[in-house]
Design an enzyme around this catalytic site. Structure first.
Site, PDB file in Angstrom:
ATOM      1  N   ASP A 148      -0.681 -12.794  10.772  1.00  0.00           N
ATOM      2  CA  ASP A 148      -1.275 -14.008  11.348  1.00  0.00           C
ATOM      3  C   ASP A 148      -0.795 -14.181  12.787  1.00  0.00           C
ATOM      4  OD1 ASP A 148      -2.305 -14.820   8.665  1.00  0.00           O
ATOM      5  OD2 ASP A 148      -0.167 -14.859   8.251  1.00  0.00           O
TER       6      ASP A 148
ATOM      7  N   HIS B 237       0.854 -18.223   4.317  1.00  0.00           N
ATOM      8  CA  HIS B 237      -0.117 -17.180   4.692  1.00  0.00           C
ATOM      9  C   HIS B 237      -1.413 -17.475   3.938  1.00  0.00           C
ATOM     10  CE1 HIS B 237      -2.120 -13.490   5.593  1.00  0.00           C
ATOM     11  NE2 HIS B 237      -2.225 -13.203   4.309  1.00  0.00           N
TER      12      HIS B 237
HETATM   13  P1  NAD Z   1      -4.958  -2.306  -3.206  1.00  0.00           P
HETATM   14  O1  NAD Z   1      -5.637  -2.848  -4.409  1.00  0.00           O
HETATM   15  O2  NAD Z   1      -5.619  -1.281  -2.380  1.00  0.00           O
HETATM   16  O3  NAD Z   1      -3.559  -1.728  -3.656  1.00  0.00           O
HETATM   17  C1  NAD Z   1      -2.694  -2.429  -4.479  1.00  0.00           C
HETATM   18  C2  NAD Z   1      -1.900  -1.384  -5.225  1.00  0.00           C
HETATM   19  O4  NAD Z   1      -0.896  -2.070  -5.947  1.00  0.00           O
HETATM   20  C3  NAD Z   1      -2.733  -0.586  -6.234  1.00  0.00           C
HETATM   21  O5  NAD Z   1      -2.556   0.800  -5.999  1.00  0.00           O
HETATM   22  C4  NAD Z   1      -2.156  -1.008  -7.570  1.00  0.00           C
HETATM   23  O6  NAD Z   1      -2.157   0.046  -8.519  1.00  0.00           O
HETATM   24  C5  NAD Z   1      -0.744  -1.404  -7.164  1.00  0.00           C
HETATM   25  N1  NAD Z   1      -0.053  -2.272  -8.106  1.00  0.00           N
HETATM   26  C6  NAD Z   1      -0.581  -3.271  -8.850  1.00  0.00           C
HETATM   27  N2  NAD Z   1       0.372  -3.794  -9.627  1.00  0.00           N
HETATM   28  C7  NAD Z   1       1.521  -3.151  -9.344  1.00  0.00           C
HETATM   29  C8  NAD Z   1       2.845  -3.243  -9.831  1.00  0.00           C
HETATM   30  N3  NAD Z   1       3.178  -4.131 -10.766  1.00  0.00           N
HETATM   31  N4  NAD Z   1       3.774  -2.397  -9.332  1.00  0.00           N
HETATM   32  C9  NAD Z   1       3.451  -1.492  -8.400  1.00  0.00           C
HETATM   33  N5  NAD Z   1       2.209  -1.340  -7.907  1.00  0.00           N
HETATM   34  C10 NAD Z   1       1.253  -2.169  -8.373  1.00  0.00           C
HETATM   35  O7  NAD Z   1      -4.523  -3.581  -2.330  1.00  0.00           O
HETATM   36  P2  NAD Z   1      -4.096  -3.609  -0.802  1.00  0.00           P
HETATM   37  O8  NAD Z   1      -5.302  -3.759   0.016  1.00  0.00           O
HETATM   38  O9  NAD Z   1      -3.143  -2.506  -0.541  1.00  0.00           O
HETATM   39  O10 NAD Z   1      -3.368  -5.033  -0.734  1.00  0.00           O
HETATM   40  C11 NAD Z   1      -2.157  -5.272  -1.399  1.00  0.00           C
HETATM   41  C12 NAD Z   1      -1.805  -6.736  -1.319  1.00  0.00           C
HETATM   42  O11 NAD Z   1      -1.540  -7.147   0.017  1.00  0.00           O
HETATM   43  C13 NAD Z   1      -2.891  -7.681  -1.813  1.00  0.00           C
HETATM   44  O12 NAD Z   1      -2.281  -8.726  -2.559  1.00  0.00           O
HETATM   45  C14 NAD Z   1      -3.481  -8.261  -0.536  1.00  0.00           C
HETATM   46  O13 NAD Z   1      -4.082  -9.504  -0.755  1.00  0.00           O
HETATM   47  C15 NAD Z   1      -2.218  -8.387   0.262  1.00  0.00           C
HETATM   48  N6  NAD Z   1      -2.379  -8.577   1.713  1.00  0.00           N
HETATM   49  C16 NAD Z   1      -1.480  -9.389   2.334  1.00  0.00           C
HETATM   50  C17 NAD Z   1      -1.548  -9.589   3.688  1.00  0.00           C
HETATM   51  C18 NAD Z   1      -0.565 -10.477   4.398  1.00  0.00           C
HETATM   52  O14 NAD Z   1      -0.746 -10.692   5.609  1.00  0.00           O
HETATM   53  N7  NAD Z   1       0.471 -11.014   3.781  1.00  0.00           N
HETATM   54  C19 NAD Z   1      -2.563  -8.955   4.409  1.00  0.00           C
HETATM   55  C20 NAD Z   1      -3.453  -8.110   3.757  1.00  0.00           C
HETATM   56  C21 NAD Z   1      -3.354  -7.930   2.391  1.00  0.00           C
HETATM   57  C1  LMR Z   2      -5.336 -11.096   5.083  1.00  0.00           C
HETATM   58  O1  LMR Z   2      -4.810 -12.038   5.692  1.00  0.00           O
HETATM   59  O2  LMR Z   2      -6.005 -10.210   5.640  1.00  0.00           O
HETATM   60  C2  LMR Z   2      -5.182 -11.028   3.597  1.00  0.00           C
HETATM   61  O3  LMR Z   2      -4.079 -11.778   3.184  1.00  0.00           O
HETATM   62  C3  LMR Z   2      -6.448 -11.473   2.954  1.00  0.00           C
HETATM   63  C4  LMR Z   2      -6.327 -11.441   1.474  1.00  0.00           C
HETATM   64  O4  LMR Z   2      -6.502 -12.507   0.877  1.00  0.00           O
HETATM   65  O5  LMR Z   2      -6.071 -10.358   0.899  1.00  0.00           O
END
Ligand code: NAD
Ligand code: LMR
Length: 327
Positions: A159, A187
């Site tokens: 962010d 977030h």
């Molecule tokens: P994704 O679905 O591509 O990958 C998630 C992975 O986590 C998968 O491979 C899944 O098998 C694995 N997983 C699920 N449960 C698990 C566990 N208990 N132990 C280990 N691995 C496990 O998702 P992504 O796009 O990589 O996103 C991951 C997370 O990050 C999501 O929650 C998304 O919303 C979040 N995110 C946060 C921000 C932020 O700014 N904070 C930004 C973008 C995404």
């Molecule tokens: C982002 O800020 O891109 C993600 O946290 C969005 C989401 O909800 O996975």
């Protein structure tokens, strides 16, 4: 060469994991003098995919990469961990609200917190990326009573970077000229990107933009950027999220520049009237591997209302996970 630092990445086979691991292996997480050992944690169904990524990591022939191990057991994956990147979670998909994620993800973070409590190195630093990141960090922290609470942080650096980018485009200045920008709160769409303390060329940023742009364009664009990316890509942000995770840990370990600060979601000590104990984003400086919340900023009525709204959401999330027995 120093002893390798053990970095555990959960969700290693996911899209953020794929963008993150190669940058860690290349030295961008901790610095170009620090060898790393990577522990990849996945659910059993995704272990094979993680093995494929590990093959590619090997094929990168990274001089700083001291080894890669793959686990489907949290206790083993966090044994001896110095830096824990909790990425694995269920990503938000189109039309889904963050609150819906609490229950789905809560169950993942308590066992991982327990495993960190059981086996992490004394200097462990934890960054939660998986959403809802702030409250997932709270769940993990509650399950790790022997680890100092302040080691559990959640990511608002994406962010922060988004806000830097929007302001830089608006003013036609490089992001490097923007200092002291802050993301407050959660977030989520209630987050508050604050330009009233940010500086561009030594002058307050809020005074260099129209009030209507700040209130009606800048704040909502930053706060809803995650949803806009999902809408456009059909999947949540990945490379920019990985990049922000690298930035978060690099800054935590290596320090903020003099005259600047960054944004990290950290356990509140009550500063700025933010409910104690919730993991909320603040302006922080870092030095010697430790962070401190910047003190003494004046908060005007507009900012107060915005901060309070995001904090209220975090307090609600805390109540919800309490109700589910997750903390
Ligand atoms: P994704 O679905 O591509 O990958 C998630 C992975 O986590 C998968 O491979 C899944 O098998 C694995 N997983 C699920 N449960 C698990 C566990 N208990 N132990 C280990 N691995 C496990 O998702 P992504 O796009 O990589 O996103 C991951 C997370 O990050 C999501 O929650 C998304 O919303 C979040 N995110 C946060 C921000 C932020 O700014 N904070 C930004 C973008 C995404
Ligand atoms: C982002 O800020 O891109 C993600 O946290 C969005 C989401 O909800 O996975």
């Amino acid at each position: 060469m120093s002893t390798p630092v053990t970095v555990t990445v959960t969700g290693a086979a996911g899209q953020i994991g794929y963008a993150l691991l190669f940058r860690i292996a290349s030295g961008q997480l901790l610095g170009s003098d620090t060898p790393v050992k990577l522990n990849l944690l996945e659910i059993p169904q995704a272990v094979k995919a993680a093995e494929g990524t590990a093959m590619e990591l090997s094929d990168g022939a990274f001089p700083l990469l001291a080894g890669v191990e793959i686990f489907d057991d949290a206790t083993k994956a966090f044994d001896g961990v110095n830096v824990a990147l909790l990425v694995g979670a269920r990503p938000r998909t189109k039309g889904m609200e963050r609150g819906d994620l609490l229950e789905a993800n809560g169950g993942i973070f308590a066992p991982q917190g327990k495993a960190i409590n059981a086996g992490a190195a004394d200097d462990v630093k934890v960054l939660v990326v998986g959403n809802p990141a702030n409250t997932n960090a709270l769940i993990a922290q509650s399950a790790a009573p022997d680890v100092p609470a302040e080691r559990f942080t959640a990511m608002t650096r994406l962010d922060h970077n988004r806000a830097l980018a929007q302001l830089s485009q608006k003013l036609g200045v490089p992001v490097s000229e923007i200092k002291k920008l802050t993301i407050w709160g959660n977030h989520s769409a209630t987050q508050y990107p604050d330009l009233f303390h940010a500086e561009v060329g030594g002058k307050i940023a809020a005074e260099q933009v129209e009030e209507s742009w700040l209130k009606d364009t800048f704040i909502p664009t930053v706060a809803k950027r995650g949803a806009a990316i999902i809408e456009a890509r059909g999947a949540s942000s990945a490379a920019s999220a990985a990049s922000a995770a690298i930035d978060h840990v690099y800054t935590w370990v290596n320090g903020t520049a003099e005259g600047d600060w960054t944004s990290m979601a950290v356990p509140s000590d009550g500063s700025y009237g933010v409910a104690e104990g919730i993991i909320s984003s603040f302006p922080v400086t870092t030095k010697g591997g430790k962070y401190e919340i910047v003190q003494g900023l004046e908060i005007d009525a507009f900012s107060r209302e915005k901060i309070d709204a995001s904090v209220a959401e975090l307090v609600e999330e805390r109540e919800a996970v309490k109700g589910l027995g997750l903390i």
